[in-house]
Design a protein around this motif. Structure first.
Motif: not given
Length: 189
Positions: A2-17
Motif C-alpha cells: 500500500e502507498r505511503c500513509g501520508w498520501a490521502g485521503p484527497e485525490q490531489i494528494y494521492i495523485d501527487y504521491h
C-alpha cells in the motif's frame, strides 16, 4: 503493498504521491519551482500548496526565475493582493531574491548540477518501513541549506530542504511497503 500513509485521503494528494513525489527531477527551473513551493509551505500543510499550485504558477510568471529576478515592490504589492496564493511578504520577497540567487548559480554551472552533485547525481535510496523512521532533516539537508543560504537563498532551512529532496527524488523516501518505492528507484540514473 500500500502507498505511503501520508498520501490521502484527497485525490490531489494521492495523485501527487503516485505521479510526482520522489520522481528524480533534473531540470534547473523545475527544481527551483519546487524549492520555492516548499518554502511557501513552511508552517502550512503541503496539500494547501498543492491546491494553490496553479495559482502560484500564474501569479509567478510560470516560475520563470529570469522574469522574477527583475521584480520589485510593484510585483510584491500585486502578489500580496492575490487571494489565490499564500500572501506572506517575507516569502514573496524571498522568492524574488531566490530568483536572483538561482541565476547566479545557473550561470556558474547550473542549479541542477549544484544540487545533484551533493548526491553524486544519483538518488539516495532509503529503506524505511514506517513513517516514524523518516527523518525531518538530515546532516546532508543541513549542509545543502547552509550552502543555499550562503548563495543568497531564503526560506530554505534543513527541514524545507529535506522535504524538497524527497519531492525531487534526490532521496527516495517512499516506504519499502509502497509500490512507488521500486518504481521511483528504477527512474534514478
Amino acid at each position: 503493498m500500500e502507498r505511503c500513509g501520508w498520501a490521502g485521503p484527497e485525490q490531489i494528494y494521492i495523485d501527487y504521491h503516485d505521479h510526482e513525489w520522489g520522481v528524480p527531477e533534473w531540470d534547473s527551473r523545475a527544481l527551483w519551482e519546487k524549492l520555492i513551493l516548499d518554502g511557501f509551505q513552511a508552517g502550512l500543510s503541503w496539500i494547501t500548496i498543492l491546491k494553490k499550485r496553479d495559482n502560484f504558477r500564474a501569479a509567478f510568471a510560470g516560475f520563470d526565475p529570469d522574469v522574477i529576478a527583475g521584480w520589485g515592490e510593484a510585483e510584491v504589492a500585486r502578489l500580496l493582493a492575490d487571494p489565490g496564493i499564500i500572501r506572506h511578504r517575507g516569502k514573496i520577497e524571498a522568492t524574488i531574491g531566490n530568483a536572483r540567487a538561482w541565476r547566479r548559480i545557473e550561470a556558474q554551472g547550473g542549479f541542477d548540477r549544484f544540487l545533484w552533485d551533493y548526491v553524486d547525481g544519483r538518488p539516495i535510496r532509503n529503506r524505511w518501513r514506517s513513517l516514524s523512521e523518516v527523518p525531518a532533516f538530515t546532516p546532508l539537508s543541513e549542509r545543502i541549506s547552509k550552502d543555499l543560504r550562503k548563495a543568497g537563498f531564503r526560506f530554505c532551512g534543513p527541514t524545507i530542504v529535506y522535504a524538497f529532496m524527497q519531492a525531487v527524488g534526490m532521496v527516495n523516501d517512499h516506504l519499502v511497503t509502497c509500490p512507488r518505492h521500486e518504481e521511483v528507484a528504477a527512474l534514478g540514473r
